[in-house]
Write a protein that holds these residues in place. Structure first.
Motif, short mmCIF file in Angstrom:
data_model
loop_
_atom_site.label_atom_id
_atom_site.label_comp_id
_atom_site.label_asym_id
_atom_site.label_seq_id
_atom_site.Cartn_x
_atom_site.Cartn_y
_atom_site.Cartn_z
N SER A 49 12.29 1.33 -6.93
CA SER A 49 12.03 0.64 -5.61
C SER A 49 12.53 1.54 -4.44
CB SER A 49 12.36 -0.71 -5.36
OG SER A 49 11.95 -1.68 -6.83
N THR A 54 12.42 -5.32 -10.18
CA THR A 54 10.92 -5.43 -9.96
C THR A 54 10.19 -5.98 -10.98
OG1 THR A 54 11.29 -3.69 -8.45
CG2 THR A 54 9.07 -3.61 -9.38
N ASP A 102 12.07 -8.66 -3.39
CA ASP A 102 12.66 -7.65 -4.31
C ASP A 102 13.15 -6.56 -3.57
OD1 ASP A 102 12.94 -6.02 -6.54
OD2 ASP A 102 10.92 -5.50 -6.48
N THR A 103 14.44 -5.75 -4.00
CA THR A 103 15.13 -5.09 -3.08
C THR A 103 15.40 -3.72 -3.97
OG1 THR A 103 17.33 -5.80 -3.65
CG2 THR A 103 16.07 -6.86 -1.69
N ASP A 139 6.48 -2.96 -6.31
CA ASP A 139 6.58 -1.42 -6.00
C ASP A 139 5.08 -1.00 -5.77
OD1 ASP A 139 9.27 -1.47 -6.37
OD2 ASP A 139 9.10 -0.33 -8.28
#
Ligand SMILES: Nc1nc2c(ncn2[C@@H]2O[C@H](COP(=O)(O)OP(=O)(O)OP(=O)(O)O)[C@@H](O)[C@H]2O)c(=O)[nH]1
Ligand SMILES: [Mg+2]
Length: 688
Positions: A60, A22, A79-80, A49
């Motif tokens: 996240s 993130t 973004d995971t 986030d």
């Protein structure tokens, strides 16, 4: 104007929990001008986030998509989450992107989730690049991390960059393609300043440039020859070979930096554009039914990979166009429901906010609100084609709680909200307990369920109470017994008469319920025998020990009596139940409990403490082996002992331990524990 597929790069940022994805996402957006200031995870000010529960936990939970330009290319960046409880979103990002950047912590090196996601990416033939982050941390070591990556992912993991300095003195990077050095003195945008390669880094840079060239030369025979002859190879040739090698996994370039200082992020953006394939270069999506080509001239096929439940905007669906062009105002078909959907406004997430666009071409990403029935996993298409994306192997939801609304009458509100959350997160399981009728919510872990409860409250205003995960105990018998059951009622009018003799005995584990009819000579008329069987089944639904279902019992009906006028089905059913209940009492009933196989990933120096704790939970360790920088321990543990295990493991491992579990089998509860477990099972709500 829409973007041509050749100019698009679709990239999933993936990696182990807390490696800085993130933060890196934020720095990339900032460096590319999609954000005006560099937010931080610690302050809860990052672009990706955005949910309050992500900010308060500093982790996240959902995939976040942003689109921006760099060097004339459009980058769609996802973004995971790295936490195993939210792994579904990382897996789905790896499904819809051609390429992934694996973010690795320079102190820890390869970690469990890195390996797990790497396997998923390899299965899907995704181009992979690695970013070694946190070079500024104490004990960070780029070269040791590189070795750990090579050990885990093979010899084609190769640095295209090395750092200058290390830990708190890290000041920049040397680019091994052009042999140029960059220094980053402050965290502003465009902060890279080209400098001379420092003497201290020169020998290393040359050594690693050679390794890089060896890999690059392997991509083409012609390049190999010229390299061996010692002739000059241009920047364009090296980059072209790198990209071809990376495209289908023969090379895995490694770059590095410090996300929170925006150090090295301009280089990563260049690497994304230069070394990673476009949808066209990577090739079409082959499904069993059709192959979809990133070609605008063909019919539209778009895949919805993520649904967000917004209490105000309703469902927002994030999609990728695989073929054709998605236009606003289009009439499309949902190939699962076969219903028409009208696409309203098309939305693109830009970092600073959202913008509306008229169309999105093949290979591109966007979002649409207010569709009727569409949700994650669906295809929107120009024609009705029975097309399916291969399913991801998702972990099983084993942490089950019974939920109850705080306010009576809120049942519908809670249930609708739970359904909406489930659309967003396929690893949530909702069902009713067949025994108690309670609404059960099951997730992957304690944190997962906590997040669900938080979201019910914050997004839908639904306050619930959680009851402890119910352990689905069972009962069985250890010996055989006989009993006589008679139901007789004579209260004026027609009477009730049923009479039977049964024997019961244990059967094979897993056999369930068996009924054997040994009635000879018409002691009970044929027509009443099914009623006896029904009565036996009813009796076994609630065992005599603690009311749990009784399994693996054979009931034999061998004798009985009837009355020509007063016998009825009901009377025989009650007689059957009575006989079986009495027989159960004498057949040594025992309690069975589910035993789970738990797989833990813990730091090596905590193994002693964790195993000690497992032993105190009646756990039986089954072996351990190193996995990356962690140790993987497998153990069999009764489910009852795992209630509240997540926080305990967190505290034993300084927050670094993780575990998954799966059901193994039922086992008999040791006699001296029966009372204690039963008392715990009827305990109170643990959690608000
Ligand atoms: N020193 C240092 N800290 C960093 C760096 N990158 C991230 N951090 C910190 O590491 C912590 C985790 O960062 P995140 O960006 O949330 O990590 P993540 O990979 O997104 O975490 P998950 O999404 O939960 O998997 C935060 O406190 C960041 O401030 C870095 O390069 N250097
Ligand atoms: Mg994150």
């Amino acid at each position: 104007m829409r973007h041509q597929a050749e100019t698009i790069r679709n990239v999933a940022l993936v990696g182990h929990r807390g490696t800085g994805k993130t933060s890196l996402n934020e720095a990339l957006l900032f460096e590319a001008g999609a954000l005006t200031r560099l937010g931080s995870v610690v302050d809860g000010t990052t672009a990706s986030d955005v949910d309050p529960d992500e900010q308060s936990r500093q982790l996240s939970i959902s995939a976040a998509l942003t689109s921006f330009d760099w060097s004339g290319r459009k980058i769609n960046l996802i973004d995971t989450p790295g936490d195993p409880s939210f792994i579904a979103d990382a897996l789905c990002a790896l499904r819809v992107c051609e390429a992934a950047v694996f973010v690795v912590n320079a102190v820890m090196g390869t970690e469990v989730t890195t390996t797990r996601l790497w396997k998923a990416a390899a299965e899907r033939d995704i181009a992979r690049m690695l970013f070694v982050n946190m070079l500024d941390r104490e004990r960070a070591d780029f070269f040791r991390t590189l070795e750990s990556l090579k050990a885990a992912f093979g010899p084609h993991v190769v640095a295209t960059e090395i750092p200058i300095g290390g830990e708190h003195e890290v000041s920049g990077v040397v680019d091994l393609v052009d042999m140029r050095a960059y220094s980053y003195t402050q965290a502003g945008r465009g902060n890279a300043v080209e400098v001379e390669i420092p003497d201290a880094a020169r020998a290393r840079a040359e050594e690693y440039r050679e390794k890089l060239m060896d890999e690059v030369a392997e991509v083409s025979d012609e390049l190999m020859e010229r390299y061996l002859e010692g002739s000059e190879i241009t920047h364009a040739e090296i980059v072209d070979a790198l990209r071809r090698g990376t495209n289908h996994g023969s090379i895995f370039p490694v770059v590095c930096g410090v996300a929170t200082r925006n150090l090295g992020t301009n280089r990563l953006l260049d690497a994304i554009v230069e070394d990673l394939p476009s949808p066209v270069e990577h090739g079409g999506l082959q499904l069993p039914e059709v192959t979809l080509e990133p070609d605008e001239a063909r019919e539209l096929f778009a895949y919805v990979f993520k649904t967000r439940a917004d209490p105000y905007a309703g469902r927002i669906n994030l999609f990728r166009v695989y073929q054709g062009v998605m236009r606003h105002d289009a009439q499309l078909l949902n190939t699962r429901t076969h219903q028409k959907e009208r696409i309203g406004q098309l939305v693109v997430f830009t970092g600073k906010g959202t913008t509306h666009v008229d169309e999105l071409g093949a290979g591109d990403f966007g979002a649409v609100a207010k569709l009727k029935e569409t949700r994650a996993g669906d295809w929107l298409a120009a024609r009705d084609e029975p097309i399916r994306m291969p399913a991801d192997q998702l972990p099983a939801p084993v942490m089950a709680f019974a939920v109850e609304p705080r306010t009576k009458g809120d049942e519908d509100k809670v249930f609708t909200a739970l359904r909406r959350l489930q659309e967003e997160d396929p690893t949530i399981d909702l069902h009713r307990d067949p025994q108690t009728g309670e609404q059960i919510v099951a997730g992957l872990s304690q944190i997962h369920v906590e997040v669900i409860v938080d979201r019910l409250r914050s997004r839908f205003g639904a306050e619930v109470t959680l009851k402890p995960p119910r352990v689905p105990y069972q009962e069985t018998i250890r010996s055989s017994a006989k009993a006589h059951g008679r139901h007789k009622k004579q209260s004026g009018g027609r009477g009730q008469f049923g009479d039977c003799h049964v024997s019961i005995e244990p059967s094979e584990p897993g056999a369930g319920f068996e009924f054997v009819d040994r009635i000879k000579g018409g002691a009970i008329p044929r027509s009443f025998i099914p009623a006896v069987e029904k009565g036996a089944r009813d009796a076994l639904e609630h065992g005599v020990l603690a009311g749990y279902p009784v399994k693996d019992v054979r009931v034999t009906l061998f004798d009985g009596a009837f009355h020509a006028v007063d016998s009825s089905e009901l009377a025989f059913k009650l007689a059957g139940a009575l006989a079986v209940k009495q027989a159960l009492e004498q057949a040594d009933p025992v309690l069975l409990e589910p035993v789970m196989l738990v797989t833990l990933s813990i730091p090596e120096d905590t193994v002693g403490d964790v195993i000690g704790d497992l032993n105190s939970r009646r756990g039986r360790p089954q072996g351990m082996e190193p996995a990356g920088t962690m140790t993987e321990v497998k153990a069999e543990i009764p489910m009852a002992e795992l209630l509240g295990y997540a926080p305990e493991l967190r505290s034993l491992t300084g927050g670094q331990g993780d575990y998954t579990m799966e059901f193994l089998r039922y086992e008999e509860v040791p006699g001296h524990l029966v009372q204690k477990l039963l008392a715990a099972a009827s305990g109170e709500a643990v959690h608000a």
